[in-house]
Scaffold this active site. Structure first.
Site, mmCIF file in Angstrom:
data_model
loop_
_atom_site.group_PDB
_atom_site.id
_atom_site.type_symbol
_atom_site.label_atom_id
_atom_site.label_comp_id
_atom_site.label_asym_id
_atom_site.label_seq_id
_atom_site.Cartn_x
_atom_site.Cartn_y
_atom_site.Cartn_z
ATOM 1 N NE ARG A 1 0.774 -20.801 -7.723
ATOM 2 C CZ ARG A 1 -0.647 -20.726 -7.900
ATOM 3 N NH1 ARG A 1 -1.067 -21.651 -7.755
ATOM 4 N NH2 ARG A 1 -1.198 -19.610 -7.975
ATOM 5 C CG HIS B 1 -1.458 4.553 5.596
ATOM 6 N ND1 HIS B 1 -0.423 3.668 5.994
ATOM 7 C CD2 HIS B 1 -2.023 4.049 4.273
ATOM 8 C CE1 HIS B 1 -0.313 2.544 4.946
ATOM 9 N NE2 HIS B 1 -1.287 2.661 4.009
ATOM 10 C CG ASP C 1 1.618 2.328 8.171
ATOM 11 O OD1 ASP C 1 1.961 3.090 7.287
ATOM 12 O OD2 ASP C 1 0.635 2.528 8.862
ATOM 13 C CG HIS C 2 3.567 2.413 2.261
ATOM 14 N ND1 HIS C 2 2.216 2.262 2.305
ATOM 15 C CD2 HIS C 2 3.504 3.583 1.488
ATOM 16 C CE1 HIS C 2 1.365 2.915 1.634
ATOM 17 N NE2 HIS C 2 2.187 3.875 1.002
ATOM 18 C CE LYS D 1 -8.015 3.866 -2.743
ATOM 19 N NZ LYS D 1 -6.612 4.019 -2.766
HETATM 20 C C1 BG6 Z 1 -2.179 1.719 0.426
HETATM 21 C C2 BG6 Z 1 -3.475 1.524 0.285
HETATM 22 O O1 BG6 Z 1 -1.738 1.224 1.690
HETATM 23 O O2 BG6 Z 1 -1.610 3.175 0.614
HETATM 24 C C3 BG6 Z 1 -3.581 2.133 -1.039
HETATM 25 O O3 BG6 Z 1 -3.745 0.326 0.355
HETATM 26 C C4 BG6 Z 1 -3.406 3.756 -1.076
HETATM 27 O O4 BG6 Z 1 -5.091 2.161 -1.328
HETATM 28 C C5 BG6 Z 1 -1.969 3.686 -0.623
HETATM 29 O O5 BG6 Z 1 -3.572 4.157 -2.372
HETATM 30 C C6 BG6 Z 1 -1.397 5.154 -0.796
HETATM 31 O O6 BG6 Z 1 -0.138 5.438 -0.607
HETATM 32 P P1 BG6 Z 1 0.957 6.391 -1.142
HETATM 33 O O7 BG6 Z 1 2.070 6.203 -0.730
HETATM 34 O O8 BG6 Z 1 0.487 6.556 -2.530
HETATM 35 O O9 BG6 Z 1 0.225 7.687 -0.690
#
Ligand code: BG6
Length: 492
Positions: free
Chosen positions: A46, A244, A181-182, A344
């Site tokens: 937008r 993760h 899921d990165h 965290k």
């Molecule tokens: C994300 C979470 O999926 O993964 C974040 O939502 C987290 O809270 C992050 O900080 C961690 O990813 P990475 O790649 O920095 O370990």
């Protein structure tokens, strides 16, 4: 085998994810010459009313991430980006998007279309329905296998995940839904199966007869930053465990796949998620430690407590730390404890997997001072690599035995530059390879397990241990392992 002539329709094109991850990933792929000549990224959003304003914003985000921007690469990219102003709520915008895609597809013989939902989760179902309602899928394609890419979180419990999935799967087939899921794009996580299956020294020992315990730790030093609203609902259990950490565990613990197809690997992972739900959580304190960070002074600077962070309820009971002790009741792993933790505002950002072997030494060596167990560490980040601890004779000593570590540091190698997670994932979604994406079955069974834990602590009101920001986390998490005569094997 990346596909030529695809359209990549990016919903949320002006958002953080697009600016910080998706477009930079395309830039990196372009810099490596990994993209075809013909494709278009249609970024929708937008905020801007013309392409140039959008490109300026993208350029500014890239400058913040990269030391240097290669003009040639940037030019190539900008020639392949279109900007389309659109509001999710406005039906006319979708009608116009259809017209635009149709014209473009006719001219350019588009082979395939990838719809990427990089938006707030509450819009996922709505956008998918509009993709269907306004026939964005039905515009003629050379190869009508349009894909949908969806970010996390995929629901907030099993029920909501199922509802979302029912909507998506009424529009796209499972084969064409790519759930991100990165973590699966990380180098050392892609390496887990290779380490396990291509090395007889590990493959032969990967079971309860030789392994004493498994630990997975995803420790973060950052707080919740400006994502308070989302995080206060999710907490660490939904933010890091449901996706993760359970994904990493499934790759470590699954039975060997018969082949390397995405479907076979996914089926093997699903068995792990199903078995997790068999854990008897009746004595919940033996299984779970929850924590929340409180303020601390570090190097003279005050670090805020979780409850003082932006958009967090000042009485919030959300856990920012969790440690879990679990078992898998199967032939391979019966009675081997699995310890998982993530939090965290811990004192160090470090993610890894520790596989500690049993103390099955020759009896002749048992009289000696206590020997260390063999230990395999798979280091996920920030360092990427593997270390293996074993015992050896101390030189010039009276047969004294000392532990030594053999280190392979992948990320320390000269000219090494690990690809960004999103670079790998975007390449795979364009190529149609689903191995690094999660299937509906994986998502559904991991939710069922997480729901079980959540129900348990709703019933029993388990303790929320306070830990100072940038510390090791709650002492109770150390105690969980000390009760078993063990300790955490991370560097926290
Ligand atoms: C994300 C979470 O999926 O993964 C974040 O939502 C987290 O809270 C992050 O900080 C961690 O990813 P990475 O790649 O920095 O370990």
């Amino acid at each position: 085998n990346i596909q030529n002539n695809f359209q990549f329709i990016l919903f949320g094109g002006t958002g953080d994810l697009a600016h910080n991850k998706i477009i930079p990933a395309f830039y990196n792929l372009a810099a490596k010459d990994s993209l075809p000549d013909k494709f278009t990224i249609v970024a929708t959003g937008r905020r801007y009313d013309n392409k140039n304003a959008y490109l300026d914003a993208l350029y500014n985000s890239l400058i913040n991430k990269k030391e240097k921007i290669d003009d040639k690469v940037w030019r190539f990219l900008t020639e392949h980006i279109d900007y389309f102003q659109l509001s999710f709520k406005d039906e006319n915008d979708f009608k116009n998007l259809r017209k635009y895609l149709k014209n473009k597809s006719k001219k350019e013989k588009v082979a395939n279309r990838i719809f990427y939902l990089a938006t707030a989760p509450k819009f996922f179902a709505e956008i998918a329905k509009k993709i269907e309602k306004f026939n964005l899928l039905e515009i003629k394609l050379e190869n009508n296998e349009s894909r949908l890419v969806i970010e996390k979180p995929f629901g907030h419990d099993f029920k909501s995940a199922k509802k979302l999935n029912d909507t998506l799967s009424s529009i796209f087939s499972e084969k064409n839904i790519f759930r991100i899921d990165h973590y699966l794009g990380k180098e050392m996580i892609q390496n887990i199966m290779v380490i396990r299956l291509s090395n007889p020294i590990f493959r032969a020992l990967w079971n309860k007869d030789h392994i004493d315990n498994i630990q997975i730790y995803l420790n973060e030093s950052e707080g919740v930053k400006d994502r308070g609203k989302y995080y206060d609902d999710a907490g660490v259990i939904k933010d890091m465990f449901q996706n993760h950490i359970l994904q990493v565990l499934s790759l470590i613990a699954m039975e060997e796949p018969e082949n390397l197809s995405a479907e076979e690997i996914s089926n093997k992972k699903v068995e792990v998620f199903k078995e997790l739900a068999d854990n008897d959580l009746s004595n919940i304190d033996n299984h779970i430690v929850r924590g929340q960070y409180i303020s601390n002074i570090v190097d003279g600077e005050k670090i805020k407590s979780y409850r003082e962070e932006k958009e967090i309820d000042s009485q919030s009971e959300t856990a920012t730390f969790m440690a879990l002790k679990l078992f898998l009741n199967n032939e391979r792993w019966r009675d081997v404890p699995i310890y998982l933790k993530s939090g965290k505002r811990l004192n160090k950002k470090e993610a890894g997997i520790a596989i500690e072997f049993k103390d099955s030494f020759h009896p002749a060596y048992l009289d000696q001072n206590k020997l260390d167990n063999n230990l395999l560490l798979i280091k996920i980040q920030p360092e990427e690599g593997i270390s293996l601890r074993f015992n050896t004779r101390k030189p010039a000593s009276n047969n004294k035995i000392v532990p030594v570590e053999m280190e392979f540091c992948q990320s320390c190698q000269q000219f090494f530059n690990s690809p960004e997670n999103y670079e790998v994932l975007i390449y795979d979604m364009i190529s149609g390879d689903k191995t690094l994406f999660t299937s509906w079955k994986e998502v559904s069974y991991s939710w069922k397990f997480i729901d079980k834990i959540q129900e348990k602590y709703a019933e029993e009101n388990i303790n929320l241990h306070k830990y100072p920001a940038l510390s090791k986390g709650p002492k109770a998490a150390d105690q969980l392992l000390e009760n078993d005569g063990r300790k955490w094997l991370d560097n926290n």
